[in-house]
Design a protein around this motif. Structure first.
Motif, PDB file in Angstrom:
ATOM      1  N   ARG A 193      47.489  26.031  36.438  1.00 49.53           N
ATOM      2  CA  ARG A 193      48.932  26.341  36.447  1.00 49.53           C
ATOM      3  C   ARG A 193      49.153  27.848  36.473  1.00 49.53           C
ATOM      4  O   ARG A 193      49.978  28.360  37.226  1.00 49.53           O
ATOM      5  CB  ARG A 193      49.599  25.757  35.200  1.00 49.53           C
ATOM      6  N   MET A 194      48.378  28.568  35.665  1.00 49.76           N
ATOM      7  CA  MET A 194      48.560  30.034  35.599  1.00 49.76           C
ATOM      8  C   MET A 194      48.127  30.710  36.896  1.00 49.76           C
ATOM      9  O   MET A 194      48.723  31.692  37.322  1.00 49.76           O
ATOM     10  CB  MET A 194      47.795  30.617  34.398  1.00 49.76           C
ATOM     11  N   TYR A 195      47.083  30.184  37.508  1.00 52.62           N
ATOM     12  CA  TYR A 195      46.646  30.712  38.813  1.00 52.62           C
ATOM     13  C   TYR A 195      47.834  30.659  39.778  1.00 52.62           C
ATOM     14  O   TYR A 195      48.174  31.639  40.451  1.00 52.62           O
ATOM     15  CB  TYR A 195      45.471  29.857  39.307  1.00 52.62           C
ATOM     16  N   LEU A 196      48.492  29.489  39.832  1.00 54.50           N
ATOM     17  CA  LEU A 196      49.572  29.305  40.810  1.00 54.50           C
ATOM     18  C   LEU A 196      50.828  30.098  40.419  1.00 54.50           C
ATOM     19  O   LEU A 196      51.532  30.622  41.287  1.00 54.50           O
ATOM     20  CB  LEU A 196      49.885  27.813  40.956  1.00 54.50           C
ATOM     21  N   THR A 197      51.079  30.199  39.126  1.00 48.55           N
ATOM     22  CA  THR A 197      52.243  30.975  38.674  1.00 48.55           C
ATOM     23  C   THR A 197      52.062  32.447  39.018  1.00 48.55           C
ATOM     24  O   THR A 197      52.974  33.121  39.523  1.00 48.55           O
ATOM     25  CB  THR A 197      52.408  30.828  37.135  1.00 48.55           C
ATOM     26  N   THR A 198      50.858  32.970  38.746  1.00 50.80           N
ATOM     27  CA  THR A 198      50.631  34.396  38.976  1.00 50.80           C
ATOM     28  C   THR A 198      50.521  34.709  40.463  1.00 50.80           C
ATOM     29  O   THR A 198      50.794  35.832  40.884  1.00 50.80           O
ATOM     30  CB  THR A 198      49.371  34.904  38.237  1.00 50.80           C
ATOM     31  N   LEU A 199      50.121  33.706  41.249  1.00 54.22           N
ATOM     32  CA  LEU A 199      50.127  33.893  42.707  1.00 54.22           C
ATOM     33  C   LEU A 199      51.537  34.273  43.168  1.00 54.22           C
ATOM     34  O   LEU A 199      51.724  35.208  43.964  1.00 54.22           O
ATOM     35  CB  LEU A 199      49.668  32.591  43.402  1.00 54.22           C
ATOM     36  N   ILE A 200      52.511  33.563  42.647  1.00 56.29           N
ATOM     37  CA  ILE A 200      53.890  33.826  43.085  1.00 56.29           C
ATOM     38  C   ILE A 200      54.389  35.173  42.553  1.00 56.29           C
ATOM     39  O   ILE A 200      55.047  35.930  43.257  1.00 56.29           O
ATOM     40  CB  ILE A 200      54.826  32.663  42.655  1.00 56.29           C
ATOM     41  N   GLU A 201      54.017  35.485  41.296  1.00 57.85           N
ATOM     42  CA  GLU A 201      54.395  36.802  40.748  1.00 57.85           C
ATOM     43  C   GLU A 201      53.817  37.920  41.620  1.00 57.85           C
ATOM     44  O   GLU A 201      54.510  38.877  41.971  1.00 57.85           O
ATOM     45  CB  GLU A 201      53.874  36.962  39.306  1.00 57.85           C
ATOM     46  N   ALA A 202      52.536  37.795  41.959  1.00 50.64           N
ATOM     47  CA  ALA A 202      51.868  38.842  42.750  1.00 50.64           C
ATOM     48  C   ALA A 202      52.439  38.884  44.173  1.00 50.64           C
ATOM     49  O   ALA A 202      52.649  39.956  44.747  1.00 50.64           O
ATOM     50  CB  ALA A 202      50.361  38.601  42.779  1.00 50.64           C
ATOM     51  N   TRP A 203      52.709  37.694  44.724  1.00 51.56           N
ATOM     52  CA  TRP A 203      53.286  37.636  46.076  1.00 51.56           C
ATOM     53  C   TRP A 203      54.654  38.309  46.110  1.00 51.56           C
ATOM     54  O   TRP A 203      54.953  39.099  47.005  1.00 51.56           O
ATOM     55  CB  TRP A 203      53.383  36.182  46.546  1.00 51.56           C
ATOM     56  N   ASN A 204      55.500  38.009  45.106  1.00 42.04           N
ATOM     57  CA  ASN A 204      56.845  38.598  45.081  1.00 42.04           C
ATOM     58  C   ASN A 204      56.767  40.117  45.031  1.00 42.04           C
ATOM     59  O   ASN A 204      57.519  40.820  45.713  1.00 42.04           O
ATOM     60  CB  ASN A 204      57.638  38.077  43.873  1.00 42.04           C
ATOM     61  N   ASP A 205      55.822  40.619  44.242  1.00 40.73           N
ATOM     62  CA  ASP A 205      55.663  42.076  44.134  1.00 40.73           C
ATOM     63  C   ASP A 205      55.141  42.632  45.462  1.00 40.73           C
ATOM     64  O   ASP A 205      55.624  43.669  45.947  1.00 40.73           O
ATOM     65  CB  ASP A 205      54.699  42.398  42.984  1.00 40.73           C
ATOM     66  N   TYR A 206      54.175  41.940  46.051  1.00 39.21           N
ATOM     67  CA  TYR A 206      53.625  42.378  47.350  1.00 39.21           C
ATOM     68  C   TYR A 206      54.731  42.440  48.409  1.00 39.21           C
ATOM     69  O   TYR A 206      54.839  43.398  49.185  1.00 39.21           O
ATOM     70  CB  TYR A 206      52.514  41.417  47.784  1.00 39.21           C
ATOM     71  N   MET A 230      44.775  38.422  35.359  1.00 43.63           N
ATOM     72  CA  MET A 230      45.147  39.507  36.279  1.00 43.63           C
ATOM     73  C   MET A 230      45.193  38.900  37.690  1.00 43.63           C
ATOM     74  O   MET A 230      44.266  38.189  38.088  1.00 43.63           O
ATOM     75  CB  MET A 230      44.054  40.581  36.172  1.00 43.63           C
ATOM     76  N   ALA A 231      46.262  39.166  38.402  1.00 43.47           N
ATOM     77  CA  ALA A 231      46.399  38.610  39.749  1.00 43.47           C
ATOM     78  C   ALA A 231      46.829  39.712  40.700  1.00 43.47           C
ATOM     79  O   ALA A 231      47.616  40.595  40.333  1.00 43.47           O
ATOM     80  CB  ALA A 231      47.441  37.492  39.748  1.00 43.47           C
ATOM     81  N   GLU A 232      46.322  39.662  41.926  1.00 43.14           N
ATOM     82  CA  GLU A 232      46.735  40.657  42.930  1.00 43.14           C
ATOM     83  C   GLU A 232      46.800  39.997  44.306  1.00 43.14           C
ATOM     84  O   GLU A 232      45.879  39.275  44.710  1.00 43.14           O
ATOM     85  CB  GLU A 232      45.742  41.838  42.948  1.00 43.14           C
ATOM     86  N   PHE A 233      47.901  40.255  45.003  1.00 48.44           N
ATOM     87  CA  PHE A 233      48.031  39.821  46.399  1.00 48.44           C
ATOM     88  C   PHE A 233      48.024  41.084  47.256  1.00 48.44           C
ATOM     89  O   PHE A 233      48.774  42.024  46.996  1.00 48.44           O
ATOM     90  CB  PHE A 233      49.330  39.036  46.632  1.00 48.44           C
ATOM     91  N   PHE A 234      47.171  41.099  48.260  1.00 52.57           N
ATOM     92  CA  PHE A 234      47.091  42.275  49.125  1.00 52.57           C
ATOM     93  C   PHE A 234      46.748  41.821  50.537  1.00 52.57           C
ATOM     94  O   PHE A 234      46.623  40.613  50.808  1.00 52.57           O
ATOM     95  CB  PHE A 234      46.093  43.298  48.568  1.00 52.57           C
TER      96      PHE A 234
END
Ligand code: CAA
Length: 389
Positions: A203-216, A313-317
């Protein structure tokens, strides 16, 4: 000036356990593993392979091809550390015969460590464009026998040479990131096996994916359509499809038909399905698989990458594949390695699992197993002894 991955190489141990064998032993429908979580085989490291040998084995083709000059730093990302003090990078530095004028250190934030290292490497190259950084990521994923995490175990290493004017992938400067102090997956110093709250971690993987995506998205102004393919951190490959679905939902874009979903993520899953979770190396193993398997050249195409490290820690790049990259891959070598792996019986898997690397402080000599050019020969006076084969 473009900065990014000049060369990338993946290496896995020479042994594996077929997850259908594990399913039979555990009394589970094999489709739960093969279809439900999307894993077919787990790579198993024999006693004479550890994170140092796996990483050095991954890196050797790179230093042989690119030479050793100007490698001014080795960053080693792992969560399977072999020493509380000495960086695994120092062992690899000697095995790979790198120049003495070189910084060596180890980085950690669960599976995110390699992405942190890649970013630090790019920052150093931006300061000193003639320098190169060798980023290594290696892990041996261990969960308790018979636990839900067991079928997601794996082992492997990635090596990346980071430079200016890269031949494989130029990194975009923008990235989106997110951190939160949580306990979804961790390994206390007194344990060999990770502890995990599996459903919460997913669940946290998917939640942080969206947080990182929104920031990206806010940083870069890009949308989903700007990326030709996606590479995700892969604790198990099915998560790539869950991630794609989440991203589309968050972006308010309809999920494309199945065939297009496959095109967007499936090539990147090919190696992880056969090795299991390689923790810090996972995302870059996925990138290698995409570069090796995409049926039409990816020259000039932008890829979206998502890195997740529990804890978290999550990062989308993103990055752009460079023209002519195919000439600089190690595809054939890796395929030959994976094709010649040896299947273990359940009993052999369990014996290797229980043996591990002895922690009794005594001297040990390890019998030679199949593997890459470097091996762990033994332990003497509390010192690991590595040697070329
Ligand atoms: N045929 C087809 N599919 C089947 C099936 C069958 N016979 N039986 C079950 N399934 C499906 C289920 O429906 C489920 O699919 P969905 O998730 O799409 O609903 C899937 O198989 C898994 O089934 P369960 O949820 O029942 O599986 P589980 O409870 O045994 O555990 C897990 C799954 C939580 C991922 C577990 O393997 C685990 O704990 N893994 C380790 C932790 C992990 O990987 N976390 C991921 C995020 S954390 C991270 O990314 C960092 C990291 O690297 C560790």
């Amino acid at each position: 000036m473009n900065i990014g991955i000049d060369l990338i190489s993946f290496h896995a141990p020479a042994y594996y356990l077929d997850l259908r064998v594990l399913a039979e032993k555990r009394g589970v429908d094999p489709d739960k593993f093969v279809v439900g979580i999307g894993q077919e085989r787990m790579a198993v490291a024999p006693p004479d392979q550890d994170i140092v040998t796996l990483a050095a084995n991954a890196a050797l083709p790179i230093v042989e091809k690119a030479g050793r000059e100007n490698i001014e730093m080795v960053l080693f990302a792992t969560e399977s550390s072999i020493d509380q003090s000495k960086a695994a990078a120092c062992f690899c530095h000697r095995l790979l015969e790198l120049p003495a004028r070189c910084r060596c250190l180890e980085t950690k934030e669960a599976c995110y460590g390699a992405t942190a290292s890649l970013r630090m490497a790019a920052a150093m190259v931006a300061q000193r464009p003639q320098s190169k950084v060798l980023v290594l990521a290696a892990d041996i994923a261990r969960y308790d026998l018979s636990s839900p995490g067991e079928p997601t175990q794996g082992a492997g290493a990635v090596a990346m040479l980071v430079s200016a004017h890269p031949r494989v992938l130029a990194l975009d400067p923008h990235s989106g990131f997110y951190t939160e102090d949580i306990m979804d997956f961790w390994r206390p110093n007194y344990r060999e096996e990770a502890l995990v709250d599996g459903k919460y971690s997913t669940r946290m993987y998917l939640t942080t994916l969206i947080e990182a995506w929104n920031d990206y998205q806010a940083q870069s102004g890009r949308g989903l359509a700007d990326h030709a393919h996606y590479c995700f951190h892969l604790p198990f490959t099915k998560i790539a499809y869950k991630s794609l679905e989440r991203l589309h939902k968050a972006a308010g874009v309809p999920l494309p038909p199945k065939e297009e979903q496959h095109r967007l993520v499936d090539y990147a899953l090919r190696y992880n399905r056969l090795t299991g979770n390689t923790y810090a190396a996972c995302l870059y193993e996925a990138l290698t698989a995409l570069l090796d398997h995409a049926p039409t050249p990816l020259d000039g195409q932008r890829l979206g990458l998502f890195s997740y490290g529990s804890g978290c820690m999550a990062e989308f790049f993103s990055g752009v594949v460079q023209r002519g990259y195919r000439q600089h891959l190690f595809t054939e070598q890796l395929r030959a390695e994976l094709d010649s792996r040896v299947a273990l019986t359940y009993r052999q898997y369990e014996d290797i699992f229980n043996y591990g690397v002895p922690r009794d402080g005594a001297d040990h000599v390890f019998a030679p197993y199949r593997g890459g050019p470097f091996r762990l020969a033994g332990i003497k006076d509390h010192k690991r002894r590595y040697e070329p084969k």
